[in-house]
Design a protein around this motif. Structure first.
Motif, PDB file in Angstrom:
ATOM      1  N   ASP A  29       0.834  -1.205   0.000  1.00 58.12           N
ATOM      2  CA  ASP A  29       0.000   0.000   0.000  1.00 58.12           C
ATOM      3  C   ASP A  29       0.866   1.252   0.000  1.00 58.12           C
ATOM      4  O   ASP A  29       1.944   1.299   0.584  1.00 58.12           O
ATOM      5  CB  ASP A  29      -0.923   0.030   1.215  1.00 58.12           C
ATOM      6  CG  ASP A  29      -2.049  -0.980   1.122  1.00 58.12           C
ATOM      7  OD1 ASP A  29      -2.233  -1.544   0.026  1.00 58.12           O
ATOM      8  OD2 ASP A  29      -2.722  -1.206   2.149  1.00 58.12           O
ATOM      9  N   MET A  30       0.358   2.284  -0.658  1.00 56.77           N
ATOM     10  CA  MET A  30       1.040   3.577  -0.713  1.00 56.77           C
ATOM     11  C   MET A  30       0.243   4.577   0.132  1.00 56.77           C
ATOM     12  O   MET A  30      -0.985   4.537   0.144  1.00 56.77           O
ATOM     13  CB  MET A  30       1.115   4.087  -2.154  1.00 56.77           C
ATOM     14  CG  MET A  30       1.847   3.138  -3.097  1.00 56.77           C
ATOM     15  SD  MET A  30       3.580   2.991  -2.723  1.00 56.77           S
ATOM     16  CE  MET A  30       4.183   4.493  -3.376  1.00 56.77           C
ATOM     17  N   VAL A  31       0.951   5.447   0.821  1.00 53.31           N
ATOM     18  CA  VAL A  31       0.314   6.501   1.600  1.00 53.31           C
ATOM     19  C   VAL A  31       0.902   7.841   1.192  1.00 53.31           C
ATOM     20  O   VAL A  31       2.035   7.930   0.731  1.00 53.31           O
ATOM     21  CB  VAL A  31       0.495   6.289   3.126  1.00 53.31           C
ATOM     22  CG1 VAL A  31      -0.221   5.045   3.582  1.00 53.31           C
ATOM     23  CG2 VAL A  31       1.940   6.229   3.494  1.00 53.31           C
ATOM     24  N   GLU A  32       0.111   8.877   1.353  1.00 58.85           N
ATOM     25  CA  GLU A  32       0.569  10.225   1.023  1.00 58.85           C
ATOM     26  C   GLU A  32       1.260  10.819   2.244  1.00 58.85           C
ATOM     27  O   GLU A  32       0.732  10.774   3.359  1.00 58.85           O
ATOM     28  CB  GLU A  32      -0.620  11.091   0.633  1.00 58.85           C
ATOM     29  CG  GLU A  32      -0.244  12.496   0.237  1.00 58.85           C
ATOM     30  CD  GLU A  32      -1.455  13.330  -0.130  1.00 58.85           C
ATOM     31  OE1 GLU A  32      -1.314  14.565  -0.146  1.00 58.85           O
ATOM     32  OE2 GLU A  32      -2.529  12.771  -0.383  1.00 58.85           O
ATOM     33  N   VAL A  33       2.433  11.369   2.036  1.00 61.28           N
ATOM     34  CA  VAL A  33       3.186  11.979   3.128  1.00 61.28           C
ATOM     35  C   VAL A  33       2.726  13.428   3.275  1.00 61.28           C
ATOM     36  O   VAL A  33       2.665  14.179   2.298  1.00 61.28           O
ATOM     37  CB  VAL A  33       4.705  11.927   2.847  1.00 61.28           C
ATOM     38  CG1 VAL A  33       5.473  12.636   3.932  1.00 61.28           C
ATOM     39  CG2 VAL A  33       5.161  10.492   2.714  1.00 61.28           C
ATOM     40  N   THR A  34       2.391  13.800   4.497  1.00 60.71           N
ATOM     41  CA  THR A  34       1.952  15.167   4.772  1.00 60.71           C
ATOM     42  C   THR A  34       3.148  16.004   5.197  1.00 60.71           C
ATOM     43  O   THR A  34       3.926  15.601   6.050  1.00 60.71           O
ATOM     44  CB  THR A  34       0.906  15.165   5.900  1.00 60.71           C
ATOM     45  OG1 THR A  34      -0.198  14.379   5.489  1.00 60.71           O
ATOM     46  CG2 THR A  34       0.443  16.566   6.204  1.00 60.71           C
ATOM     47  N   GLU A  35       3.279  17.140   4.589  1.00 63.04           N
ATOM     48  CA  GLU A  35       4.363  18.056   4.936  1.00 63.04           C
ATOM     49  C   GLU A  35       3.868  19.041   5.994  1.00 63.04           C
ATOM     50  O   GLU A  35       2.801  19.634   5.849  1.00 63.04           O
ATOM     51  CB  GLU A  35       4.824  18.837   3.704  1.00 63.04           C
ATOM     52  CG  GLU A  35       5.453  17.985   2.629  1.00 63.04           C
ATOM     53  CD  GLU A  35       6.800  17.419   3.027  1.00 63.04           C
ATOM     54  OE1 GLU A  35       7.528  18.074   3.795  1.00 63.04           O
ATOM     55  OE2 GLU A  35       7.117  16.313   2.569  1.00 63.04           O
ATOM     56  N   PRO A  90      -2.904  22.598   4.288  1.00 66.67           N
ATOM     57  CA  PRO A  90      -3.336  21.783   3.154  1.00 66.67           C
ATOM     58  C   PRO A  90      -3.480  22.582   1.862  1.00 66.67           C
ATOM     59  O   PRO A  90      -3.330  22.042   0.778  1.00 66.67           O
ATOM     60  CB  PRO A  90      -4.681  21.225   3.600  1.00 66.67           C
ATOM     61  CG  PRO A  90      -5.170  22.187   4.630  1.00 66.67           C
ATOM     62  CD  PRO A  90      -3.948  22.770   5.274  1.00 66.67           C
TER      63      PRO A  90
END
Length: 163
Positions: A29-35, A90
């Motif tokens: 699974d891939m997840v989005e990295v939050t900056e 965001p």
């Protein structure tokens, strides 16, 4: 766990609402990295449930709700203390939302009052209660007196050494 592909179970927290969820991810699974935008700020003061901070380089002011810190951390704040502020943004058009404030690992406070220690017959350091300038109570060694400056660990709220 059992047969099949490996899974990872994580407890995650929504940055906008603060709600916590338990999520399971497979190894592919891939997840989005939050900056997060990190700012080194100077604590100015508290007022009406808000913590007021200033970036010493850009002189930008930030108002952060006191709910970001717990009660003990709020007491450990002192004027001109350098803290690290993490903000979530965001959308570039909308101002960022403060997520967390990290205090320095240790801070120096003045002892305002000490209480007599109970005599102990055993070997080792004898500790007594002390009230610091910010109202925190800590256990300090018997040789610490009123007016001394002591180093306190901001994570645990415990005495580290005399400054």
């Amino acid at each position: 766990m059992g047969r099949g592909t490996s899974t990872i179970k994580l407890d995650v927290q929504d940055l906008l609402t603060g709600t916590k969820h338990t999520e399971r991810f497979r190894s592919g699974d891939m997840v989005e990295v939050t900056e997060l935008d990190d700012h080194t700020c100077q604590f100015l003061y508290r007022n009406d449930g808000q913590i007021h901070l200033m970036d010493p380089h850009s002189f930008e002011m930030y108002e952060v709700p006191e709910s970001v810190l717990d009660e003990r951390q709020l007491q450990l704040l002192k004027p001109d203390m350098t803290v690290h502020l993490s903000m979530f943004q965001p959308d570039p058009e909308v101002p960022g939302k403060p997520i967390s404030i990290k205090l320095p690992a240790q801070a120096i406070y003045e002892v305002k009052e000490t209480h007599a220690s109970a005599a102990q017959a055993n070997k080792g350091t004898v500790y007594k209660n002390a009230d610091l300038e910010n109202g925190i109570k800590v256990q300090v060694p018997d040789f610490v007196n009123v007016g001394d400056k002591v180093v306190v660990d901001t994570e645990t709220g415990k005495y580290v050494k005399r400054a």
